[in-house]
Design a protein around this motif. Structure first.
Motif, PDB file in Angstrom:
ATOM      1  N   GLU A  19       0.810  -1.222   0.000  1.00 26.34           N
ATOM      2  CA  GLU A  19       0.000   0.000   0.000  1.00 26.34           C
ATOM      3  C   GLU A  19       0.842   1.269   0.000  1.00 26.34           C
ATOM      4  OE1 GLU A  19       0.052  -1.314   4.419  1.00 26.34           O
ATOM      5  OE2 GLU A  19      -0.060  -2.256   2.443  1.00 26.34           O
ATOM      6  N   ARG A  49      -1.159   5.942  -2.954  1.00 28.33           N
ATOM      7  CA  ARG A  49      -2.317   5.299  -3.564  1.00 28.33           C
ATOM      8  C   ARG A  49      -3.519   5.284  -2.635  1.00 28.33           C
ATOM      9  NH1 ARG A  49      -1.245  -1.137  -3.997  1.00 28.33           N
ATOM     10  NH2 ARG A  49      -3.380  -0.996  -4.748  1.00 28.33           N
ATOM     11  N   ILE A  50      -3.307   5.504  -1.340  1.00 32.86           N
ATOM     12  CA  ILE A  50      -4.409   5.487  -0.390  1.00 32.86           C
ATOM     13  C   ILE A  50      -4.352   6.739   0.477  1.00 32.86           C
ATOM     14  CG2 ILE A  50      -4.564   2.969  -0.287  1.00 32.86           C
ATOM     15  CD1 ILE A  50      -2.981   3.070   2.318  1.00 32.86           C
TER      16      ILE A  50
END
Length: 778
Positions: free
Chosen positions: A414, A456-457
């Protein structure tokens, strides 16, 4: 007023200017785009013919342009693109004259004299095809052109036509470039080129000082000193390089100019499609991987696309569209020691390898795909309203995402940063022939560039230091290399006028650009927790918390360039160009950027009409554009605030893992303005410029061979550099700081805050000693 409102207002202004362009004109007619065919019409006794009709038709498109010879028998016709042309001349009492003309390069003046024979038995006279000299002896700027045929035939790595400019003289790679270095694989990183390093150096000028354009309109990333977008070769007609831009119409570059001229459609439908495939088995291994006994870096590249063109209305309007998709496969391996127990507030993936007895962690090994993908679309439409007016519209679109920078290792999946560049632009060019001696050109462009290297998060970042370091959650880089998101909007307006008056050709014009840039430093903006060990993580007991606020910087730069230029044909074979330009970048308080330009083009054999030799000389001052990266880096700290428990340990008592700080009242309590330790911009900072002087000779030695020799002197001034205003001052009686340090003892007693000023050792006095037997006396 918002940026969108400003853009709309300026676009409405441009439309109004286009509608009245037949009566008002105020800006540059760029000689990189068009071709001028000129000459004289005479009879067999060498007497001039007045009122002859000369018509030139493009064989590919069927579009024709015509002119009437004046009182001196002279004519002048402007063409919009290279190609094969049919020339027809008619006059009362004379036979029709026909000839083929091939023009290979844009931005040139072609001489074509026509001799008409008296009317007789024959209806017309046809001459053999004519290919003019590849040298324009009236052209005062120095440079060269890479043609469509050369772009198609020459191998180009990554299909980037800009790489072909290295085939030309006076072009060198940018300093610190890593573009041609081989990939060394996982865990092996070469220090990256600085973002603002530039692409190429032209004739010794800094690589950051070039102006890159598409069809004469700006294609620059003003923060990174590079191109905004690169088009596929199938949609490009020419790559034009101006190494010494002595003409006053060229601005925003203290080095040179690279212009990409796009292709248009023709009178028949045509298209092509392609697929390129690359595999590591076709690559050579690198030296360092061979030395370590490693094989090639695993990688595959697929590139597919095509183009399609044809008429919208035959013989009148045309289109061309192209698309390309690039996909590069890649992967990285995660090898992280993750806790065996799960923290319900912040679950981590479980280990997939057996854990050692008594260990609180186990190994997680996973192969993570990290591909790169780009989609590029561009389209062009040409509308020929009449022989005197035409309009070209162009649209470019780039979408890209790149995960290949993910290093794997102790960073979980992540934490991948999504890198990429998205670009959008819409532009138009309107040409209007106002009279046989006046041509107007209007241009506009709307563009938006959004590079990024973002998480990405949306999450906090977590680092567990022991027993094996692991990074989870949202990774936002480091303070020296942060994740970021930025945007650069641009509205560009050009208006231009070109007037012939006897032996003089006057050009006057303006180039207006409104640039709006924003940069968001994303390092620790969502909050970062650090834990000393796994037990602390499971107990929600962080050892450090960092969060930054208000890390966006905005820059507005209103650019204006005004010029006037006179190209004087002093006599056959001799052209003198005298010009004057003023450039302004509103982001700096520097308003006196006036630059004179003087150049000469002389054909020493002009009398024989061959046009195969030219001697050029010139002098000029050239102002660069303001690099937004440098200004952003210095201005970001005006608003940015950091909360760091290493600065104020009380922060740990108010934060609750895994939540970031959302109560902005805590900023006033614990926050530290970054202006207290960041850099400053000098209030008298000025736009850099160069002075260039050149002398050269160009000779066409064969039909496809040209020899050139040039001497160019370039001197830079007001180049930007950093200076440490707090640097220690060496006492006048010492030759070096070493001598000074060796000359005395220094007080190292604890300061009021508890720390010692020189060293953390317990000695109250420090003595510097470089002798072989160092004294043990403190």
């Amino acid at each position: 007023m918002t940026i969108l409102h400003i853009f709309r207002a300026k676009l409405a202004l441009l439309v109004a200017l286009l509608l009245i362009s037949t009566s008002i004109a105020t800006a540059s007619l760029d000689d990189l785009d068009n071709i001028v065919v000129q000459g004289a019409v005479r009879d067999s006794t060498d007497a001039v013919i007045v009122g002859a009709n000369i018509r030139i038709r493009n064989v590919g498109t069927g579009v024709a342009k015509s002119a009437i010879s004046d009182d001196e028998g002279r004519y002048r016709i402007m063409l919009y693109e290279p190609g094969d042309y049919l020339v027809v001349a008619n006059a009362d009492g004379f036979m029709q004259w026909q000839g083929d003309l091939t023009v290979a390069i844009a931005g040139r003046t072609v001489s074509l004299d026509i001799t008409l024979s008296p009317a007789g038995a024959a209806d017309h006279v046809t001459v053999t095809s004519s290919t003019p000299s590849r040298i324009d002896t009236s052209r005062t700027v120095t440079g060269d052109t890479i043609t469509a045929h050369e772009i198609e035939q020459l191998p180009v790595i990554d299909r980037d036509p800009l790489r072909l400019v290295f085939l030309l003289g006076g072009v060198a790679d940018a300093p610190l470039t890593t573009s041609d270095l081989a990939e060394e694989g996982r865990g092996q990183f070469v220090r990256q080129t600085p973002e603002e390093a530039g692409l190429v150096s032209l004739t010794g000028a800094p690589a950051t000082s070039n102006n890159i354009t598409i069809d004469g309109l700006d294609n620059n990333d003003d923060r990174a000193a590079r191109e905004r977008i690169v088009l596929p070769p199938e949609t490009i007609a020419e790559v034009q390089v101006i190494t010494n831009q002595y003409a006053a119409e060229y601005g925003r570059a203290s080095g040179g100019r690279i212009n990409i001229r796009t292709r248009g459609g023709a009178n028949t439908y045509s298209g092509d499609a392609y697929i390129y495939f690359a595999d590591e088995s076709l690559n050579a291994n690198t030296y360092y991987r061979n030395a370590r006994g490693l094989g090639r870096v695993s990688q595959q590249q697929r590139r597919a696309g095509g183009s399609f063109s044809g008429p919208l209305i035959k013989g009148k309007d045309f289109f061309l569209a192209g698309y390309e998709r690039v996909h590069i496969t890649d992967s990285e391996e995660v090898r992280a020691q993750v806790p065996l127990q799960s923290n319900p507030l912040f679950p981590l993936p479980a280990p997939n390898q057996p854990a050692l007895p008594g260990s609180p962690v186990g190994m997680l090994i996973d192969e993570i795909p990290t591909p790169e993908e780009r989609h590029l679309f561009n389209a062009r439409a040409d509308f020929n309203f009449s022989q005197s007016q035409n309009l070209t519209l162009r649209h470019d679109l780039l979408r890209g995402a790149n995960r290949r920078g993910f290093p794997g290792g102790a960073r979980l999946a992540e934490t991948i940063l999504f890198e990429g560049r998205n670009s959008y632009s819409l532009s138009g060019t309107h040409n209007a022939v106002l009279s046989p001696r006046a041509v107007n050109q209007a241009r506009f462009q709307l563009s938006r560039l959004t590079p990024r290297n973002s998480p990405r998060i949306a999450s906090i970042g977590v680092t567990i230091e022991d027993p094996g370091r692991v990074v989870a959650g949202a990774f936002t880089g480091s303070s020296s290399s942060p994740a970021f998101a930025r945007e650069e909007k641009r509205l560009q307006l050009q208006e231009g006028l070109n007037i012939l008056a006897g032996s003089h050709q006057f050009k006057l014009g303006a180039d207006i650009q409104l640039v709006r840039s924003s940069f968001t430093d994303q390092f620790a903006t969502g909050g970062q927790y650090t834990f000393e060990d796994v037990a602390s993580f499971l107990d929600n007991n962080p050892s450090r918390f960092v969060q930054r606020f208000d890390t966006e910087s905005r820059a507005s730069n209103d650019v204006a360039g005004l010029f006037i230029q006179d190209e004087w044909k002093l006599r056959p074979g001799m052209t003198i160009s005298v010009g004057f330009r003023w450039d302004n970048e509103s982001i700096l308080d520097d308003r006196d950027n006036f630059s004179p330009r003087l150049a000469m083009a002389w054909d020493p054999f002009g009398g024989d009409g061959s046009g195969r030799t030219v001697v050029r000389a010139g002098f000029g001052m050239f102002y660069n554009r303001a690099l937004l990266r440098t200004l952003d880096d210095f201005s970001l700290g005006r608003t940015a605030t950091t909360i760091d428990s290493d600065i104020d340990s009380g922060v740990l008592s108010v934060v609750r893992f895994p939540q970031p700080i959302s109560d902005r009242s805590l900023i006033g309590r614990f926050g530290l303005k970054e202006t207290e330790f960041l850099r400053r911009i000098s209030p008298d900072l000025e736009v850099p410029y160069t002075t260039q002087t050149g002398l050269g000779v160009e000779r066409q030695v064969a039909s496809k061979m040209i020899a050139t020799a040039d001497y160019i002197f370039t001197r830079g001034a007001h180049l930007w550099r950093e200076t440490n205003v707090n640097a220690p001052v060496l006492p006048s009686e010492f030759d070096s700081f070493t001598d000074y340090l060796l000359s005395r003892d220094f007080d190292n007693r604890p300061a009021p805050g508890g720390g010692r000023p020189i060293t953390a050792t317990g000695a109250d006095i420090v003595r510097f000693d470089l002798s072989d037997n160092t004294s043990s006396t403190p």
